[in-house]
Write an enzyme that holds these catalytic residues in place. Sequence first.
Site, PDB file in Angstrom:
ATOM      1  N   ASP A   1      -3.980   3.955   3.097  1.00 39.00           N
ATOM      2  CA  ASP A   1      -3.776   2.543   3.436  1.00 39.00           C
ATOM      3  C   ASP A   1      -4.674   1.626   2.621  1.00 39.00           C
ATOM      4  O   ASP A   1      -4.534   0.403   2.693  1.00 39.00           O
ATOM      5  CB  ASP A   1      -3.994   2.303   4.938  1.00 39.00           C
ATOM      6  CG  ASP A   1      -5.370   2.737   5.414  1.00 39.00           C
ATOM      7  OD1 ASP A   1      -5.665   3.944   5.323  1.00 39.00           O
ATOM      8  OD2 ASP A   1      -6.151   1.884   5.867  1.00 39.00           O
TER       9      ASP A   1
ATOM     10  N   ASP B   1     -10.594  -3.745  -1.104  1.00 34.80           N
ATOM     11  CA  ASP B   1     -11.117  -3.407   0.226  1.00 34.80           C
ATOM     12  C   ASP B   1     -12.420  -2.625   0.127  1.00 34.80           C
ATOM     13  O   ASP B   1     -12.439  -1.401   0.196  1.00 34.80           O
ATOM     14  CB  ASP B   1     -10.084  -2.639   1.047  1.00 34.80           C
ATOM     15  CG  ASP B   1     -10.411  -2.704   2.541  1.00 34.80           C
ATOM     16  OD1 ASP B   1     -11.207  -3.571   2.938  1.00 34.80           O
ATOM     17  OD2 ASP B   1      -9.853  -1.896   3.304  1.00 34.80           O
TER      18      ASP B   1
ATOM     19  N   ARG C   1       0.828  -1.194   0.000  1.00 33.11           N
ATOM     20  CA  ARG C   1       0.000   0.000   0.000  1.00 33.11           C
ATOM     21  C   ARG C   1       0.871   1.257   0.000  1.00 33.11           C
ATOM     22  O   ARG C   1       2.035   1.217   0.414  1.00 33.11           O
ATOM     23  CB  ARG C   1      -0.898   0.009   1.239  1.00 33.11           C
ATOM     24  CG  ARG C   1      -1.691  -1.287   1.429  1.00 33.11           C
ATOM     25  CD  ARG C   1      -2.058  -1.482   2.898  1.00 33.11           C
ATOM     26  NE  ARG C   1      -2.570  -2.827   3.164  1.00 33.11           N
ATOM     27  CZ  ARG C   1      -3.854  -3.118   3.359  1.00 33.11           C
ATOM     28  NH1 ARG C   1      -4.748  -2.175   3.335  1.00 33.11           N
ATOM     29  NH2 ARG C   1      -4.226  -4.359   3.589  1.00 33.11           N
TER      30      ARG C   1
END
Length: 471
Positions: free
Chosen positions: A264, A274, A194
Amino acid sequence: MQPSPQDAIAPASLYRPAPRIASLAAWIGDPVAPADFPETTLRFRNQRAAAEVGLDGLTDAEWISHMGRFQPLPENLPQPLALRYHGHQFQTYNPDLGDGRGFLFAQLLDAQGRLMDLGTKGSGQTPWSRQGDGRLTLKGAVREILATEMLGALGVNTSRTLSVIETGESLYRGDEPSPTRSAVMVRLSHGHIRIGTFQRLATLGEADNMAALVGYCLGNFPGPAGADDASPAARLLNQVVERMADMAASYIVAGFVHGVLNTDNMNVSGESFDYGPWRWLPRWDPAFTAAYFDSSGLYAFGRQVQAIHWNCGQLAVALRTLEEAPPLIAALNRFEDHYRAAMARRWCWRLGVAERGIEEDTALIGLCEESMSQSGEGPDAFFFRHRCGRGGAPDTLGGALGAALAAYEPVASTHPYWDDPAPQSLLIDEVESIWAPIAEADDWSLLEAKIAALRRMGEAHGAAPPSAGQA
């Protein structure tokens, strides 16, 4: 959920372990043990994705052993790694981050030789859990299945949901009726490095580790060198900027709102991942937000491009550990041109027409956006109705949009999906209607049907044109 009959079974010899992150393991993560769940009931097994890395031949019992109990895969990581990182959360720096309910479990090569990671969500507490329970709700896992399937069908470079296993625990959450069911999920991703990983090393002053991480990314996420790349750090930033610009364009063309574009949550391979409070647009509205807690609209639909560019800037700041400012600034300044090119490429692809040049394509995009804004038509319906230059109804701009589209050459589009009465979409009401029978009667048929419908839509669209910098 059983594998769909059209999913091909690949030979087990396609399994190629490649635990390359082991060379960084001493400082990039912490060895952890998975949670010992009271139950492991297989709910979703993505055979299509599993075939790409040679895991489709596992029996269900073997699958549960590896994807629910996390027994190491052969010749792979001996123990899961909870990765360390920092990050800007809603543009406020937070050094107290890291994998709090997930870990990196294995690395493999796909048929093209790309490095792929198996990462988890809901696999238990780690040193970075920050007093959280390290768990995932089953509804959250179902939502991630839907998000990744829809995004993949619309050409977004996204992680895939590989596995969902129900774990038999009751969870309490403030944003859904509780107690609620629990699950552990495995995603197949092209990397888990990341922007926040680099930010942590910069904050701690770990220049040697930063250089090693840059080398790892250049070696495993290859792309073009770009302009004026005298150093590895500048070369990497040029690649990341191009990939992030393409990702930003893919969100806009898909009508998608990620909801939490923190540093992140930015994978330097350019792969979207995500999915928490995501939404698809019901109508073209730049102010539309996905997260109820995004009170300022920082990550609203129309501000996502700005947010992603800002995140690239934070990577540049971190890379100052290794490189002077001018080549990094030059890389950042290329974002807008990369974004415009990606928008033209992807917009024409979804419309089913051949590109005509950046200026003309950009003008067409403006007409399409104006038409949707005036009519209230959602992007799914708009692109479906105008596919390959067809109209189906007068446009809202006094014929300007129709005239513009008439100049474009349609791309052959023979898939029967384009003869359906309406396009596939994924608005929040449908998500709730898919979840309701699972919650009430353990009925997974609506989810299975939706996955099949989204994959059919993806077949009709075909692969999106990649950017030169796509890893």
